[in-house]
Design an enzyme around this catalytic site. Sequence first.
Site, PDB file in Angstrom:
ATOM      1  CG  ASP A  67      37.106  37.215  27.283  1.00 32.80           C
ATOM      2  OD1 ASP A  67      36.875  36.087  27.808  1.00 32.80           O
ATOM      3  OD2 ASP A  67      37.561  38.647  27.001  1.00 32.80           O
ATOM      4  CG  ASN A 136      39.428  49.263  32.020  1.00 27.15           C
ATOM      5  OD1 ASN A 136      38.562  48.708  32.091  1.00 27.15           O
ATOM      6  ND2 ASN A 136      40.748  49.171  32.142  1.00 27.15           N
ATOM      7  CG  HIS A 138      37.657  45.238  30.445  1.00 20.43           C
ATOM      8  ND1 HIS A 138      39.555  45.294  30.824  1.00 20.43           N
ATOM      9  CD2 HIS A 138      36.946  43.849  30.981  1.00 20.43           C
ATOM     10  CE1 HIS A 138      38.712  44.536  31.745  1.00 20.43           C
ATOM     11  NE2 HIS A 138      37.788  43.777  31.363  1.00 20.43           N
ATOM     12  CD  GLU A 143      42.274  46.674  28.768  1.00 18.94           C
ATOM     13  OE1 GLU A 143      40.884  46.947  29.577  1.00 18.94           O
ATOM     14  OE2 GLU A 143      42.352  45.453  29.186  1.00 18.94           O
TER      15      GLU A 143
HETATM   16  C1  F6R Z   1      36.045  37.830  31.018  1.00 21.48           C
HETATM   17  C2  F6R Z   1      36.103  38.652  30.360  1.00 21.48           C
HETATM   18  C3  F6R Z   1      36.350  40.191  31.009  1.00 21.48           C
HETATM   19  C4  F6R Z   1      35.896  40.440  32.629  1.00 21.48           C
HETATM   20  C5  F6R Z   1      35.789  41.767  33.397  1.00 21.48           C
HETATM   21  C6  F6R Z   1      35.418  41.928  34.699  1.00 21.48           C
HETATM   22  O1  F6R Z   1      35.491  36.926  29.576  1.00 21.48           O
HETATM   23  O2  F6R Z   1      35.170  39.108  29.427  1.00 21.48           O
HETATM   24  O3  F6R Z   1      35.735  41.557  30.954  1.00 21.48           O
HETATM   25  O4  F6R Z   1      33.967  40.387  32.603  1.00 21.48           O
HETATM   26  O5  F6R Z   1      37.316  42.164  33.243  1.00 21.48           O
HETATM   27  O6  F6R Z   1      35.909  40.590  35.420  1.00 21.48           O
HETATM   28  P1  F6R Z   1      35.609  39.507  36.528  1.00 21.48           P
HETATM   29  O7  F6R Z   1      34.341  39.411  36.787  1.00 21.48           O
HETATM   30  O8  F6R Z   1      36.898  39.056  37.269  1.00 21.48           O
HETATM   31  O9  F6R Z   1      35.601  41.445  37.737  1.00 21.48           O
END
Ligand code: F6R
Length: 244
Positions: A67, A136, A138, A143
Amino acid sequence: MEILVEKDYKNMSKKAAFLIREAIKEKPDLILGLATGSTPIGTYEELIRMHKEEGLDFSKVTTFNLDEYYGLSPEDSQSYRYFMEDTLFKHINIKKENTHVPDGLVKEPNEYGKIYDKMIEEQGGIDIQILGIGRNGHIAFNEPDDELILSTHLTGLTEDTIEANSRFFDSIDKVPTTAITMGLGTIMKAKKIILMANGKNKTEIMGELLKGEKVSTKLPASLLLLHPDVTIIMDEEAAELYKK
Ligand code: F6R
């Protein structure tokens, strides 16, 4: 699904890097799906160490990131392209043209998403996709919602995600509210998926996910329960409810 519980963040990261190293040794032109955020940083550090000390060779490896914030240029220090250059790419011998992060500046993000998916397909598909998980549930920026989009697309971020990501920005109003993300279909097509989770703020969601009772678009990561080759690597903190 294989579930591995490692003592701490360092061991979780080493385990993930070990799996990637073995895959690159077996297939030097591995197609690797990458994530940003805090979770994979230790894995990237370990891969850099393996490159520098053991000569792990990335020259034929191709990467596709999950992303990118919509509206941020690759040079923006908050962009995921910048993060990847800074955290991994500039420290290893990967070819710039073999690294792909969605372009946050495209005018038609959904059309572009289809092109991104096609590029992945033309490379033969992702061999290993690295994932973190939002508190959450995702994955990438898919989401919780009534429906989940399959292809790479433009999406809005939830308040929870904006709040969680604000730690990287000067203030919460600077966090972009939209992003281009691989869809669930794109992610599920990866041949192997490695999901990592560490720390107390992931305990609850990992407990919920690993009850393994149902899939729901309200918990996007639960769709991974349907994938034939998923390895989940957690530290003991994230695994606290799973073990109970
Ligand atoms: C990042 C992504 C997100 C993260 C998720 C966890 O490229 O796609 O889904 O993997 O938000 O973020 P962290 O690792 O910062 O807790």
